[in-house]
Motif scaffolding. Structure first.
Motif, short mmCIF file in Angstrom:
data_model
loop_
_atom_site.label_atom_id
_atom_site.label_comp_id
_atom_site.label_asym_id
_atom_site.label_seq_id
_atom_site.Cartn_x
_atom_site.Cartn_y
_atom_site.Cartn_z
N SER A 5 0.84 -1.19 0.00
CA SER A 5 0.00 0.00 0.00
C SER A 5 0.87 1.24 0.00
N GLN A 6 0.29 2.35 -0.43
CA GLN A 6 1.03 3.61 -0.41
C GLN A 6 1.46 3.96 1.02
N LEU A 7 0.57 3.73 1.98
CA LEU A 7 0.91 4.05 3.36
C LEU A 7 2.07 3.21 3.86
N ALA A 8 2.07 1.92 3.56
CA ALA A 8 3.18 1.07 3.97
C ALA A 8 4.48 1.54 3.34
N ALA A 9 4.42 1.95 2.06
CA ALA A 9 5.62 2.47 1.39
C ALA A 9 6.08 3.75 2.07
N ALA A 10 5.14 4.61 2.47
CA ALA A 10 5.50 5.85 3.16
C ALA A 10 6.11 5.57 4.52
N GLU A 11 5.56 4.60 5.23
CA GLU A 11 6.13 4.24 6.53
C GLU A 11 7.56 3.75 6.38
N ARG A 12 7.82 2.93 5.38
CA ARG A 12 9.20 2.46 5.15
C ARG A 12 10.12 3.63 4.85
N PHE A 13 9.65 4.55 4.02
CA PHE A 13 10.46 5.73 3.68
C PHE A 13 10.79 6.53 4.94
N LEU A 14 9.80 6.77 5.77
CA LEU A 14 10.02 7.60 6.95
C LEU A 14 10.93 6.90 7.96
N ARG A 15 10.79 5.60 8.12
CA ARG A 15 11.69 4.88 9.04
C ARG A 15 13.12 4.88 8.51
N GLU A 16 13.25 4.76 7.20
CA GLU A 16 14.58 4.74 6.59
C GLU A 16 15.28 6.09 6.75
N HIS A 17 14.50 7.16 6.81
CA HIS A 17 15.08 8.50 6.86
C HIS A 17 14.71 9.22 8.15
N ARG A 18 14.63 8.47 9.24
CA ARG A 18 14.21 9.05 10.52
C ARG A 18 15.12 10.17 10.99
N LYS A 19 16.39 10.13 10.62
CA LYS A 19 17.34 11.14 11.10
C LYS A 19 17.36 12.39 10.23
N ASP A 20 16.71 12.32 9.07
CA ASP A 20 16.73 13.45 8.14
C ASP A 20 15.62 14.45 8.46
N ARG A 21 15.81 15.66 7.95
CA ARG A 21 14.73 16.64 7.98
C ARG A 21 13.85 16.36 6.76
N VAL A 22 12.63 15.91 7.02
CA VAL A 22 11.73 15.46 5.96
C VAL A 22 10.45 16.29 5.99
N LEU A 23 10.00 16.73 4.83
CA LEU A 23 8.69 17.34 4.68
C LEU A 23 7.76 16.33 4.02
N VAL A 24 6.59 16.14 4.60
CA VAL A 24 5.56 15.28 4.01
C VAL A 24 4.33 16.15 3.73
N THR A 25 3.82 16.11 2.50
CA THR A 25 2.52 16.71 2.22
C THR A 25 1.55 15.59 1.89
N ILE A 26 0.29 15.80 2.25
CA ILE A 26 -0.70 14.75 2.02
C ILE A 26 -2.05 15.36 1.65
N ASP A 27 -2.67 14.82 0.62
CA ASP A 27 -4.08 15.09 0.34
C ASP A 27 -4.76 13.76 0.05
N ILE A 28 -5.82 13.50 0.77
CA ILE A 28 -6.55 12.25 0.60
C ILE A 28 -7.97 12.45 1.14
N GLY A 29 -8.92 11.75 0.58
CA GLY A 29 -10.30 11.84 1.05
C GLY A 29 -11.30 12.21 -0.03
N ALA A 30 -10.84 12.90 -1.07
CA ALA A 30 -11.78 13.34 -2.12
C ALA A 30 -12.46 12.15 -2.78
N ASN A 31 -11.71 11.08 -3.02
CA ASN A 31 -12.28 9.94 -3.74
C ASN A 31 -13.23 9.11 -2.87
N ASP A 32 -13.24 9.36 -1.56
CA ASP A 32 -14.24 8.74 -0.70
C ASP A 32 -15.62 9.35 -0.94
N VAL A 33 -15.63 10.55 -1.54
CA VAL A 33 -16.87 11.31 -1.70
C VAL A 33 -17.24 11.53 -3.16
N ASN A 34 -16.24 11.67 -4.04
CA ASN A 34 -16.52 12.04 -5.44
C ASN A 34 -17.48 11.08 -6.13
#
Length: 295
Positions: free
Chosen positions: A119-148
């Motif tokens: 899943s995208q979330l699992a891939a994101a979790e792996r990315f964040l754990r791999e780069h825990r020591k870095d300064r990371v910006l995450v942007t997220i938009d989700i939810g529109a397709n639950d309603v559209n």
């Protein structure tokens, strides 16, 4: 400026607002402490998450489709320039997947080709754990397709929309909780609320104006659900709805006629002129600028 609504629309709007209130979408809990970076803060990595908007999806006038030409790319360009000016490294990763819902983001099943196997979330979790020591910006938009899916043929299925809003709020909260658990101390997550593409129905006649009027309280309820989920996890929300003048009803000239400003914005900054709810280049830049104002 407010305009009176037909009786049937008033009843539907009242029902939407009552149901949204019953779902707990009108009062946000106290937000967790938010890190506010100074001007010198430039992330080492930028991770974009979400649906087709995060992926930079849009259609082209010749009937084609492109991915990778959206707000995330605009943000990455600005952050890359800032990093270069400071002689710092910068990397951009976009995991956004067109068609993603909160459910498929968490559990897998995005309908667009994607590089991960779970899943995208699992891939994101792996990315964040791999780069825990870095300064990371995450942007997220989700939810529109639950309603559209609840708006088709120029009408809105109200019970479907309210259920979708509740699902989006719960799903986003679960997603943010997992992202927070995987993130390191220098990771910052920024969310966004949504513009209302269904305002374009205003241009199609009396029934379309009723549909556009009904879409507004539903848009408010969805954005409230997003804001509540963000606040519960200490995530600032880029106010895209406000940037698109979603509640501005004052008339402005558009294509030789007077239309509400919120309708004009949708027609100017999305591809709704050809039935595509996605932002165009100008609209994606507005979204990017709204995010960047939070940085």
């Amino acid at each position: 400026m407010r305009t009176p609504l037909p009786g049937g629309v008033r009843l539907a709007v009242a029902a939407a607002l009552f149901a949204a209130s019953a779902l707990g979408l009108t009062a946000a809990p106290a937000a967790a402490a938010e890190h506010r970076p100074g001007p010198a803060d430039v992330p080492r990595r930028y991770l974009a998450l979400g649906d087709s908007l995060a992926a930079g999806y849009q259609t082209t006038p010749d009937g084609g489709r492109v991915v990778g030409r959206g707000y995330a790319q605009d943000i990455a360009r600005v952050l890359g320039e800032r990093a270069a000016a400071r002689h710092r490294p910068f990397d951009f990763t976009d995991l956004g997947c067109p068609g993603e819902t909160t459910g498929t983001m968490a559990n897998g099943g995005c309908p667009w080709p994607h590089p991960w196997t779970d899943s995208q979330l699992a891939a994101a979790e792996r990315f964040l754990r791999e780069h825990r020591k870095d300064r990371v910006l995450v942007t997220i938009d989700i939810g529109a397709n639950d309603v559209n899916r609840c708006a088709s043929g120029g009408t809105i299925d109200l019970p479907c929309a309210l259920q979708g809003i509740a699902t989006a709020g719960r799903g986003l909260s679960d997603i943010l909780g997992r992202l927070r658990a995987a993130a390191g101390p220098h990771t910052r997550i920024v969310g966004m609320n949504l513009y209302d593409p269904f305002l374009a129905a205003w241009l199609t006649g009396e029934q379309g104006r009723a549909t556009a009027a009904m879409s507004l309280p539903l848009s408010h309820a969805l954005n409230a659900a997003i804001g509540i989920a963000d606040a519960a996890h200490g995530v600032p929300t880029a106010d895209v709805a406000r940037a698109f003048d979603t509640d501005e009803l004052r008339p402005v000239p558009f294509n030789g006629a007077q239309v509400p400003l919120n309708v004009a914005r949708i027609m100017q900054w999305t591809n709704m002129a050809r039935g595509d709810i996605h932002a165009n280049d100008a609209g994606y830049q507005v979204i990017a600028d709204t995010f960047l104002a939070k940085l």
